[in-house]
Design an enzyme around this catalytic site. Sequence first.
Site, PDB file in Angstrom:
ATOM      1  N   CYS A   1      -7.817  -0.188  -3.581  1.00 10.10           N
ATOM      2  CA  CYS A   1      -8.699   0.611  -4.366  1.00 10.10           C
ATOM      3  C   CYS A   1      -9.047   1.697  -3.680  1.00 10.10           C
ATOM      4  O   CYS A   1      -9.187   1.731  -2.454  1.00 10.10           O
ATOM      5  CB  CYS A   1     -10.022  -0.162  -4.586  1.00 10.10           C
ATOM      6  SG  CYS A   1      -9.617  -1.698  -5.598  1.00 10.10           S
TER       7      CYS A   1
ATOM      8  N   ARG B   1      -2.273   4.806  -3.207  1.00  6.66           N
ATOM      9  CA  ARG B   1      -2.896   3.674  -2.800  1.00  6.66           C
ATOM     10  C   ARG B   1      -2.441   2.510  -3.775  1.00  6.66           C
ATOM     11  O   ARG B   1      -2.518   1.194  -3.482  1.00  6.66           O
ATOM     12  CB  ARG B   1      -4.396   3.604  -2.721  1.00  6.66           C
ATOM     13  CG  ARG B   1      -4.555   4.496  -1.182  1.00  6.66           C
ATOM     14  CD  ARG B   1      -6.015   4.817  -1.230  1.00  6.66           C
ATOM     15  NE  ARG B   1      -6.835   3.741  -0.968  1.00  6.66           N
ATOM     16  CZ  ARG B   1      -7.447   3.512   0.127  1.00  6.66           C
ATOM     17  NH1 ARG B   1      -6.951   4.192   1.147  1.00  6.66           N
ATOM     18  NH2 ARG B   1      -8.271   2.334   0.623  1.00  6.66           N
TER      19      ARG B   1
ATOM     20  N   TRP C   1      -7.799  -1.747  -8.312  1.00  4.28           N
ATOM     21  CA  TRP C   1      -6.655  -2.542  -8.388  1.00  4.28           C
ATOM     22  C   TRP C   1      -7.218  -3.789  -8.543  1.00  4.28           C
ATOM     23  O   TRP C   1      -8.134  -4.510  -7.609  1.00  4.28           O
ATOM     24  CB  TRP C   1      -5.998  -2.728  -6.912  1.00  4.28           C
ATOM     25  CG  TRP C   1      -4.656  -3.488  -6.979  1.00  4.28           C
ATOM     26  CD1 TRP C   1      -3.217  -2.974  -7.683  1.00  4.28           C
ATOM     27  CD2 TRP C   1      -4.377  -4.604  -6.484  1.00  4.28           C
ATOM     28  NE1 TRP C   1      -2.359  -3.918  -7.269  1.00  4.28           N
ATOM     29  CE2 TRP C   1      -3.106  -4.946  -6.755  1.00  4.28           C
ATOM     30  CE3 TRP C   1      -5.408  -5.566  -5.786  1.00  4.28           C
ATOM     31  CZ2 TRP C   1      -2.235  -6.152  -6.370  1.00  4.28           C
ATOM     32  CZ3 TRP C   1      -4.898  -6.786  -5.446  1.00  4.28           C
ATOM     33  CH2 TRP C   1      -3.438  -7.292  -5.700  1.00  4.28           C
TER      34      TRP C   1
ATOM     35  N   ASN D   1     -14.988  -1.361  -2.890  1.00  2.00           N
ATOM     36  CA  ASN D   1     -13.566  -2.069  -2.468  1.00  2.00           C
ATOM     37  C   ASN D   1     -13.767  -3.260  -1.946  1.00  2.00           C
ATOM     38  O   ASN D   1     -14.847  -3.421  -1.105  1.00  2.00           O
ATOM     39  CB  ASN D   1     -12.861  -0.989  -1.532  1.00  2.00           C
ATOM     40  CG  ASN D   1     -12.500   0.422  -2.204  1.00  2.00           C
ATOM     41  OD1 ASN D   1     -12.584   0.444  -3.312  1.00  2.00           O
ATOM     42  ND2 ASN D   1     -12.115   1.388  -1.513  1.00  2.00           N
ATOM     43  N   GLY D   2     -12.816  -4.119  -2.039  1.00  2.00           N
ATOM     44  CA  GLY D   2     -13.091  -5.465  -1.503  1.00  2.00           C
ATOM     45  C   GLY D   2     -13.225  -6.646  -2.234  1.00  2.00           C
ATOM     46  O   GLY D   2     -12.983  -6.438  -3.515  1.00  2.00           O
TER      47      GLY D   2
ATOM     48  N   GLU E   1      14.221  -7.495   4.359  1.00  2.00           N
ATOM     49  CA  GLU E   1      13.408  -6.091   3.846  1.00  2.00           C
ATOM     50  C   GLU E   1      14.330  -5.770   2.764  1.00  2.00           C
ATOM     51  O   GLU E   1      13.718  -5.062   1.774  1.00  2.00           O
ATOM     52  CB  GLU E   1      13.629  -5.124   5.010  1.00  2.00           C
ATOM     53  CG  GLU E   1      13.065  -3.686   4.681  1.00  2.00           C
ATOM     54  CD  GLU E   1      11.704  -3.655   3.993  1.00  2.00           C
ATOM     55  OE1 GLU E   1      11.251  -2.396   3.639  1.00  2.00           O
ATOM     56  OE2 GLU E   1      11.017  -4.800   4.331  1.00  2.00           O
TER      57      GLU E   1
ATOM     58  N   LYS F   1      12.577  -4.937  -1.029  1.00  2.00           N
ATOM     59  CA  LYS F   1      12.561  -3.931  -1.634  1.00  2.00           C
ATOM     60  C   LYS F   1      13.154  -3.765  -2.981  1.00  2.00           C
ATOM     61  O   LYS F   1      12.464  -3.366  -4.036  1.00  2.00           O
ATOM     62  CB  LYS F   1      13.441  -2.869  -0.993  1.00  2.00           C
ATOM     63  CG  LYS F   1      12.765  -2.062   0.426  1.00  2.00           C
ATOM     64  CD  LYS F   1      11.758  -1.053   0.083  1.00  2.00           C
ATOM     65  CE  LYS F   1      10.759  -1.203   1.220  1.00  2.00           C
ATOM     66  NZ  LYS F   1       9.985  -2.439   1.445  1.00  2.00           N
TER      67      LYS F   1
ATOM     68  N   GLU G   1      10.606  -5.552  -5.339  1.00  2.00           N
ATOM     69  CA  GLU G   1       9.278  -4.608  -5.366  1.00  2.00           C
ATOM     70  C   GLU G   1       9.376  -3.647  -6.385  1.00  2.00           C
ATOM     71  O   GLU G   1       8.232  -3.619  -7.227  1.00  2.00           O
ATOM     72  CB  GLU G   1       8.890  -3.914  -4.006  1.00  2.00           C
ATOM     73  CG  GLU G   1       8.306  -4.644  -3.069  1.00  2.00           C
ATOM     74  CD  GLU G   1       7.883  -3.965  -1.739  1.00  2.00           C
ATOM     75  OE1 GLU G   1       6.781  -3.997  -1.369  1.00  2.00           O
ATOM     76  OE2 GLU G   1       8.668  -3.379  -1.241  1.00  2.00           O
TER      77      GLU G   1
ATOM     78  N   HIS H   1      23.769 -24.660   3.491  1.00  2.00           N
ATOM     79  CA  HIS H   1      22.883 -25.367   3.751  1.00  2.00           C
ATOM     80  C   HIS H   1      21.770 -25.412   2.485  1.00  2.00           C
ATOM     81  O   HIS H   1      20.761 -25.580   2.493  1.00  2.00           O
ATOM     82  CB  HIS H   1      21.866 -25.085   5.190  1.00  2.00           C
ATOM     83  CG  HIS H   1      22.844 -25.531   6.128  1.00  2.00           C
ATOM     84  ND1 HIS H   1      22.970 -26.987   6.553  1.00  2.00           N
ATOM     85  CD2 HIS H   1      23.373 -24.703   7.155  1.00  2.00           C
ATOM     86  CE1 HIS H   1      23.631 -26.849   7.695  1.00  2.00           C
ATOM     87  NE2 HIS H   1      23.886 -25.375   8.026  1.00  2.00           N
TER      88      HIS H   1
ATOM     89  N   LYS I   1      -0.688   0.052  -2.307  1.00  2.00           N
ATOM     90  CA  LYS I   1      -0.099   0.685  -1.148  1.00  2.00           C
ATOM     91  C   LYS I   1      -1.028  -0.075   0.023  1.00  2.00           C
ATOM     92  O   LYS I   1      -0.197  -0.490   1.098  1.00  2.00           O
ATOM     93  CB  LYS I   1      -0.304   2.294  -1.094  1.00  2.00           C
ATOM     94  CG  LYS I   1       0.556   2.913   0.098  1.00  2.00           C
ATOM     95  CD  LYS I   1       1.780   2.716   0.142  1.00  2.00           C
ATOM     96  CE  LYS I   1       2.423   3.400   1.275  1.00  2.00           C
ATOM     97  NZ  LYS I   1       3.958   2.582   1.524  1.00  2.00           N
TER      98      LYS I   1
END
Length: 621
Positions: A2, A27, A73, A108-109, A494, A498, A501, A517, A616
Amino acid sequence: MCGIVGAVSTRNIVPVLVQGLARLEYRGYDSCGVAVYANGLQRARSTARVAELAEQVASTHLEGGTGIAHTRWATHGAPVVHNAHPHFSHGTGADAASRPGRIALVHNGIIENHDELRAALQAKGYAFHSQTDTEVIAHLIDSLYDGDLFEAVKAALPQLHGAYAIAVFCKDEPHRLIGARAGSPLILGVGKDGQEHFLASDAMALAGVTDQIVYLDEGDVVDIQLGKYWLIDKAYKPVAAAQRPVKTVQAHSGAAELGPYRHYMQKEIFEQPRAIADTLEGVDGIVPELFDGSVSAARVFKDIDSVLILACGTSYYSGCTAKYWLESIAKIPTQVEVASEYRYRDSVPNPRTLVVTITQSGETADTLAALRHAQSLGMTHTLTICNVATSAMVRECELAYITRAGIEIGVASTKAFTAQLAGLFLLTLALAQSKGNLSEAEEARHLKAMRHLPAALQAVLALEPQVIAWAEDFARMDNALFLGRGLHYPIALEGALKLKEISYIHAEAYPAGELKHGPLALVTSAMPVVTVAPNDALLEKLKSNMHEVRARGGVLYVLADADTKIESGEGLHVIRMPEHYGELSPLLHVVPLQLLAYHTACAKGTDVDKPRNLAKSVTVE
């Protein structure tokens, strides 16, 4: 996550607020809104992009000199208009729902005790119009208001449990804006001639408006009025100007220009040679002084006997990579912890541990909380690898290495990740030197390899056409498997992150030796298997794992060094890396995986820069 922008001015501030929101789009958000004082409280809200909000503002002629704006967000409540910020209070009584409110607030929060506060406020007659925890704060301040907004906010804050940055104004005091922060970032912007002032969650929001910034500390409350402002700290004591100095911060809006690229993520992938060159600029030798801070890095490095790395998401994978370097080159025992888990388990503290945090923004809530937990356990030697020199993380750690990746707009991190790896490799060398484990010849060899990184990255970026061909295959798949061994296992992790995402393809990564395994049960011709295959000590073992995949009808996509003798064939697709990069190989091998995710997402038509449900900068737990 946010974003907040607020202002008190004698001019119409709405264009500045909307422009600030546009600069905070990177963001991540799913709704946005703006509220001003204009003979009462007026607002516009949207679940579309900021551009649509701007059209709405223009069509309704929304204007005012005091205002707040927000990109949200969603946490509490779906991303719908009635949950979008700013929120208004509505008073009490039978007709409260139809009467204009007097408090306007953005937040925000997360307020953890919102349910209890909501019940108490409803008992007083307050009607709620959203499912958010934020509306609770607006009603709470309203219930405490007695003609002085600053005092009402001060009285409300101790009742809030959780994390917040807020900006709030009242229609009864139209030229006054109150801001407060606890666990979420908030800054004060001082306008020209001191006649207008601003609040924002990010200096980027104020680029081109003011470069005079005051960074609020944890627990600060700021009272902004025309021509003046003042602060109190978490103990509610006045803060002198020298304690929160005004700093000149160049947050150039041009850094966010897309230029000739199709998406910011593509731009940022191709900016990596420059990002690494800038991050390593001025590094002529390995000395503790590379790590600036409030104490002597040389003394800290000699005093520690282990390393604890705390990070989240992509930064966690850079920490996992660094563990291999720190233990093989510096010979220092290293532990890597997911920051969001670390403080919720019992651990064994060691006061001679160097606690290393890794964060792009320096405001990642989980990582900051993990750092503070480690400090509370007596581990006071702290160092951060961070991309924002003015962030909370840099202020709270003893030492810091500031990467110079530049602003990263795409939610899926690329250049920030490789810049973190460069900083972590420098830290490895510095610790190795301080422990007597780095000879002059080895130092020279490593420095030569690091100076070659920008050119090596350019050569890897030239592989893009071959990666695009792979992406056409992946766009038709629902699942993918990534394999790596040793130093390249975190790079496989990683790569999988990606892909999921931004393309929404389910992807997992495993150490290749773990294939038999369990994961081998998933392998079919519909499950592409990406393998990171550098020419290192584990290559022959990796080849055996690849044979296991092919024997089950799996299709392999292999990133191989030139001299690995792995040839393309039926069910085996090979892209050859330009050269072998030794210890620094992870920085190069991750780039084709970034390109694979990017071009797969493009082929699928997903929102590359703003993938669904993601933000973000994660400034809440």
